[in-house]
Design a protein around this motif. Structure first.
Motif, PDB file in Angstrom:
ATOM      1  N   GLU A  88       2.888 -24.059 -40.164  1.00 56.35           N
ATOM      2  CA  GLU A  88       1.894 -24.349 -41.199  1.00 56.35           C
ATOM      3  C   GLU A  88       2.102 -25.744 -41.793  1.00 56.35           C
ATOM      4  OE1 GLU A  88       0.427 -22.552 -45.531  1.00 56.35           O
ATOM      5  OE2 GLU A  88       1.735 -21.382 -44.249  1.00 56.35           O
ATOM      6  N   GLU A  89       3.372 -26.119 -41.993  1.00 59.00           N
ATOM      7  CA  GLU A  89       3.657 -27.428 -42.586  1.00 59.00           C
ATOM      8  C   GLU A  89       3.375 -28.574 -41.628  1.00 59.00           C
ATOM      9  OE1 GLU A  89       7.281 -26.169 -45.658  1.00 59.00           O
ATOM     10  OE2 GLU A  89       7.742 -26.924 -43.634  1.00 59.00           O
ATOM     11  N   GLY A  90       3.550 -28.327 -40.352  1.00 55.91           N
ATOM     12  CA  GLY A  90       3.286 -29.355 -39.354  1.00 55.91           C
ATOM     13  C   GLY A  90       4.107 -30.611 -39.580  1.00 55.91           C
ATOM     14  N   ALA A  91       3.466 -31.746 -39.444  1.00 51.76           N
ATOM     15  CA  ALA A  91       4.155 -33.028 -39.569  1.00 51.76           C
ATOM     16  C   ALA A  91       4.635 -33.300 -40.983  1.00 51.76           C
ATOM     17  CB  ALA A  91       3.234 -34.156 -39.112  1.00 51.76           C
ATOM     18  N   ASN A  92       4.163 -32.525 -41.947  1.00 57.36           N
ATOM     19  CA  ASN A  92       4.573 -32.725 -43.342  1.00 57.36           C
ATOM     20  C   ASN A  92       5.821 -31.931 -43.714  1.00 57.36           C
ATOM     21  OD1 ASN A  92       2.353 -34.432 -43.946  1.00 57.36           O
ATOM     22  ND2 ASN A  92       1.027 -32.629 -44.150  1.00 57.36           N
ATOM     23  N   SER A  93       6.387 -31.209 -42.769  1.00 56.86           N
ATOM     24  CA  SER A  93       7.562 -30.394 -43.086  1.00 56.86           C
ATOM     25  C   SER A  93       8.752 -31.275 -43.451  1.00 56.86           C
ATOM     26  CB  SER A  93       7.940 -29.513 -41.897  1.00 56.86           C
ATOM     27  OG  SER A  93       9.112 -28.772 -42.198  1.00 56.86           O
TER      28      SER A  93
END
Length: 336
Positions: free
Chosen positions: A74-79
């Motif tokens: 869900e977080e993708g590249a922002n994790s």
């Protein structure tokens, strides 16, 4: 004269102070962010030891492996995560496209059976699926030779299981790989028909078996050893390792990988090297009673050697379809 230059002097001193703080801030290591599907009670001490010996500050987000895998997707590249430390290969497989290939020196100490074929995750410690049974009610001869045997109506009300547990779900994934979807569905429905007692994880299953609440339960091997260590050899439960190499004999690993979005990969690789070091591997063998994945580590005498077991002949990389397993568990009513 002193009063005349006091203010400029204070400004100069403040400038030196701020410069020093900025330099200290620049030299301070970035915290390593670990998403851990392994419980704090099991791996917290070894993570703290890494932090103390390496000087790398660590921030840990604790949770269930499937929950954390879903969060990473869900977080993708922002994790913010640098490392995913999962309880089982299924969790790692669920996020395999988010993991960066690891350096060879991290991978090479570990047997090829216990790491991703493409090098995107590495096993840290081994665990075997087993049946824990009450020794005051049963002997090993009373237990089925295969997981299918527990669908017999004679086991009605006598079984404990933890369907939300990641290792249980990985075992079901192995069933799907080895038996196929239909036979796995029939097994789940057969166990359901026997009114198993549901627990949230392995520890209460072992406690329930020891207390006589259920006669047997499906768990990982090492939970029993913690009870024996705390309560002594008179604790009335033991492990039975199923013969025949079926899904109930699965030997899997807890493992870890580095996120491809990590800005702290050097520290992440340092952490994995530490987990595979003799010190950490000995910790897993003697403190959590798991199997070391590198050679030369002494295991407790009460822990049967891996060579004595009949592990399921399944490639751990084939256990990645966690979502398919969860879907089947819901379709059969095992999960809501």
């Amino acid at each position: 004269m002193i009063h005349k230059f006091r203010f400029p002097f204070l400004l100069l001193a403040l400038g030196f102070f701020l410069t020093a703080c900025a330099g200290a801030q620049a030299s301070r290591p970035e915290p390593l962010v670990i998403y851990s599907g392994r419980s704090e009670s099991l791996v917290g001490p070894i993570i703290e030891q890494f932090e103390e010996t390496s000087g790398v500050p660590v921030e840990v987000r604790w949770g269930d492996t499937p929950q954390l895998a879903a969060t990473l997707l869900e977080e993708g590249a922002n994790s913010p995560a640098d490392v995913f430390f999962a309880q089982d290969p299924g969790g790692l497989g669920a996020v395999i496209d988010r993991l960066e290939p690891l350096p060879q020196d991290v991978l090479e100490p570990v047997d090829a059976r216990f790491r991703d074929p493409e090098g995107r995750w590495v096993g840290i410690s081994g665990r075997a699926r087993t049946v824990v049974y009450n020794t005051e009610r049963l002997t090993p001869d009373d237990l089925p030779a295969d997981m299918r045997g527990f669908t017999d109506p004679a086991w009605r009300g006598r079984i404990g299981w933890a369907p939300t547990n990641a290792s249980f779900q990985t075992m079901v994934t192995a069933m799907r790989v080895m038996w196929g979807e239909q036979q796995t569905r029939e097994w789940l429905e057969g166990i359901q028909a026997n009114d198993p007692v549901v627990y949230d994880k392995n520890t209460p299953i072992v406690a329930a078996v020891g207390a006589g609440e259920v006669d047997a339960g499906f768990v990982n091997h090492y939970y029993l050893h913690r009870f024996l260590q705390e309560e002594g050899e008179n604790f009335p439960a033991r492990n039975h390792f199923l013969p025949g190499g079926g899904p109930g004999s699965l030997v899997m690993v807890a493992g870890a990988g580095v996120l491809d979005t990590s800005d702290n990969q050097e520290a992440a690789h340092q952490f994995l090297r530490f987990l595979l070091s003799p010190v950490a591997q000995q910790y897993f063998a003697t403190q959590t009673f798991e199997y070391p994945v590198v050679e030369g580590v002494v295991t407790p005498r009460e822990l049967p050697a891996l060579s004595e077991l009949s592990p399921a002949p399944v490639d751990l990389a084939d256990l990645a379809d966690l979502q398919g397993t969860v879907r089947l568990l819901r379709e059969t009513g095992v999960l809501p």
